[in-house]
Structures are given as C-alpha cells and as structure tokens.
Write an enzyme that holds these catalytic residues in place. Structure first.
Site, PDB file in Angstrom:
ATOM      1  N   HIS A 272       0.831  -1.203   0.000  1.00  0.00           N
ATOM      2  CA  HIS A 272       0.000   0.000   0.000  1.00  0.00           C
ATOM      3  C   HIS A 272       0.867   1.254   0.000  1.00  0.00           C
ATOM      4  O   HIS A 272       1.979   1.257   0.546  1.00  0.00           O
ATOM      5  CB  HIS A 272      -0.877   0.038   1.259  1.00  0.00           C
ATOM      6  CG  HIS A 272      -1.738  -1.166   1.450  1.00  0.00           C
ATOM      7  ND1 HIS A 272      -3.042  -1.232   0.996  1.00  0.00           N
ATOM      8  CD2 HIS A 272      -1.491  -2.363   2.029  1.00  0.00           C
ATOM      9  CE1 HIS A 272      -3.558  -2.410   1.301  1.00  0.00           C
ATOM     10  NE2 HIS A 272      -2.633  -3.112   1.929  1.00  0.00           N
TER      11      HIS A 272
ATOM     12  N   ARG B 160      27.063 -13.688   6.535  1.00  0.00           N
ATOM     13  CA  ARG B 160      28.362 -14.129   6.029  1.00  0.00           C
ATOM     14  C   ARG B 160      28.174 -14.816   4.680  1.00  0.00           C
ATOM     15  O   ARG B 160      27.067 -15.156   4.287  1.00  0.00           O
ATOM     16  CB  ARG B 160      29.030 -15.097   7.003  1.00  0.00           C
ATOM     17  CG  ARG B 160      28.314 -16.428   7.202  1.00  0.00           C
ATOM     18  CD  ARG B 160      29.139 -17.353   8.054  1.00  0.00           C
ATOM     19  NE  ARG B 160      28.489 -18.629   8.319  1.00  0.00           N
ATOM     20  CZ  ARG B 160      28.514 -19.688   7.521  1.00  0.00           C
ATOM     21  NH1 ARG B 160      29.153 -19.616   6.342  1.00  0.00           N
ATOM     22  NH2 ARG B 160      27.921 -20.818   7.860  1.00  0.00           N
TER      23      ARG B 160
END
Length: 217
Positions: free
Chosen positions: A113, A180
């Site tokens: 929205h 990582r």
C-alpha cells in the site's frame, strides 16, 4: 488501461474491480478445494496446483494450507517445497527458481500500500519478487515487494527481507542483512560442530552424479 494492466505495470490499482475480483474469486475457489483435500489425494492436489500456478511441473510439494491472491502471477521452478501456511500476495510476478525451500509460515508480499493515508484508500500496488536457485527461506520470514534474492542463499528464520540479497550467502534479521558468505566449512559441518559422515559424502556424490547424467540426457 484496465485495472489488471495497472496491477501488472506496478501502478496503483483497485483490487475490487470486476475483472480482478473475478480472478481472485476463481483462485480462492481453487484454494478452498486444495486446502480441503485428504492427504492421500496427492495427484488431485498436484493437478489443482498446476491449474492455480504458472507451472507444468509435478515435482513440487506444497504443504497445506496455502494462500495466494491470484496464482497466475506465481512461477515455480523444479523441486520446489513450501512448508505449512505459505502465503503469497501475487499482485505482481513472483518468480521462484529451482530447488527452493520455504519453512513454515513464509510470506511473500508482492502487493503493498502507499504510505500516505489518503492515497492508501484509493488502492494498492504490486512489485515483483525474484528468488534464485537453491534458496532456503527459514520459517516465519517475510519477503517484501521489489526484492531479489540470489542463488545459493539461506534466509534465517524470522527475517524480513527489505533489500536485495546477493548470491552465496546467509542473511538474517529484521531488516534482513548478510551475515556471512558460504564457505568451505559449510561442506564439513551441517550444524555447529556436527560433521557430515563419510557415508553422507558417498551418498551425496552418487546423487550428484545421477543428477548430472539425468541432465545430460
């Protein structure tokens, strides 16, 4: 321009317009039938999902219940798995690659929205979501509109993906960030200090060899 055209163009659209309301009703009728199937009705389940989604494949597993808006904007690759309570708001294209797994309660929200309240009352808009190959999205995670998740990615449980995630990494959090890169240690340990067995390596090598032979045929 029709409301469906506006939807597919990423513009503000009215989801209650006649054409879109009819398309959503048809999808919800299919979903009602799917979500009330007996667990033994696997072939019927596959057939109904092939009608709902953009796929001719039959090697996917989607645990029930499953929810979406329209279905026709969802494309899945080979060997897709979604655990219980998957929700996909597919006002825009949602493209899922090969060998992708979703944990329980994963939600993909292509539809959203406007922030400004007066504009929000006038409609919604939708932007695409693209998920690469070999992706695992952990349970209770949410992927927001206009997101790209690369290949060989793990999204940690409970994450909210609000930015693109590159290939070959583990990403977690709200907002989701790269923790990582995948590395050689991930080929030795499957959880903390728990190592893969020699039996597993033998099994996986046989599996990969068979998969390579099958792809070459």
């Amino acid at each position: 321009m029709s409301e469906k055209d506006r939807m597919l163009a990423g513009e503000l659209f009215n989801p209650f317009e006649t054409e879109l309301a009819k398309a959503k009703f048809q999808a919800q009728a299919l979903l009602h039938e799917i979500n009330h199937l007996h667990p033994a009705e696997t072939q019927k389940k596959t057939s109904l999902f092939q009608q709902l989604l953009q796929t001719h494949l039959d090697d996917f597993t989607i645990e029930l219940p499953f929810r979406c808006d329209y279905g026709f904007n969802i494309a899945i690759g080979k060997n897709f798995y979604a655990n219980f309570n998957c929700t996909i708001l597919d006002g825009a294209a949602v493209t899922i690659g090969n060998h992708v797994m979703f944990g329980p309660n994963v939600s993909l929200f292509a539809t959203t929205h406007p922030v400004e309240p007066n504009y929000r009352r006038r409609g919604v808009f939708a932007l695409p979501i693209n998920i690469g190959d070999n992706v695992w999205i952990g349970g209770n995670s949410v992927v927001m509109p206009n997101m790209n998740i690369g290949n060989n990615v793990v999204i940690g449980a409970g994450s909210v993906v609000t930015r693109d995630i590159p290939d070959n990494c583990i990403a977690v959090g709200n907002p989701c960030r790269v923790l990582r890169k995948l590395n050689e240690r991930d080929k030795v340990y499957y959880f903390k200090e728990r190592q893969f067995s020699e039996e597993f390596y033998s099994m996986i090598n046989e599996f990969l060899s068979a998969e390579t032979i099958g792809a070459a045929k």
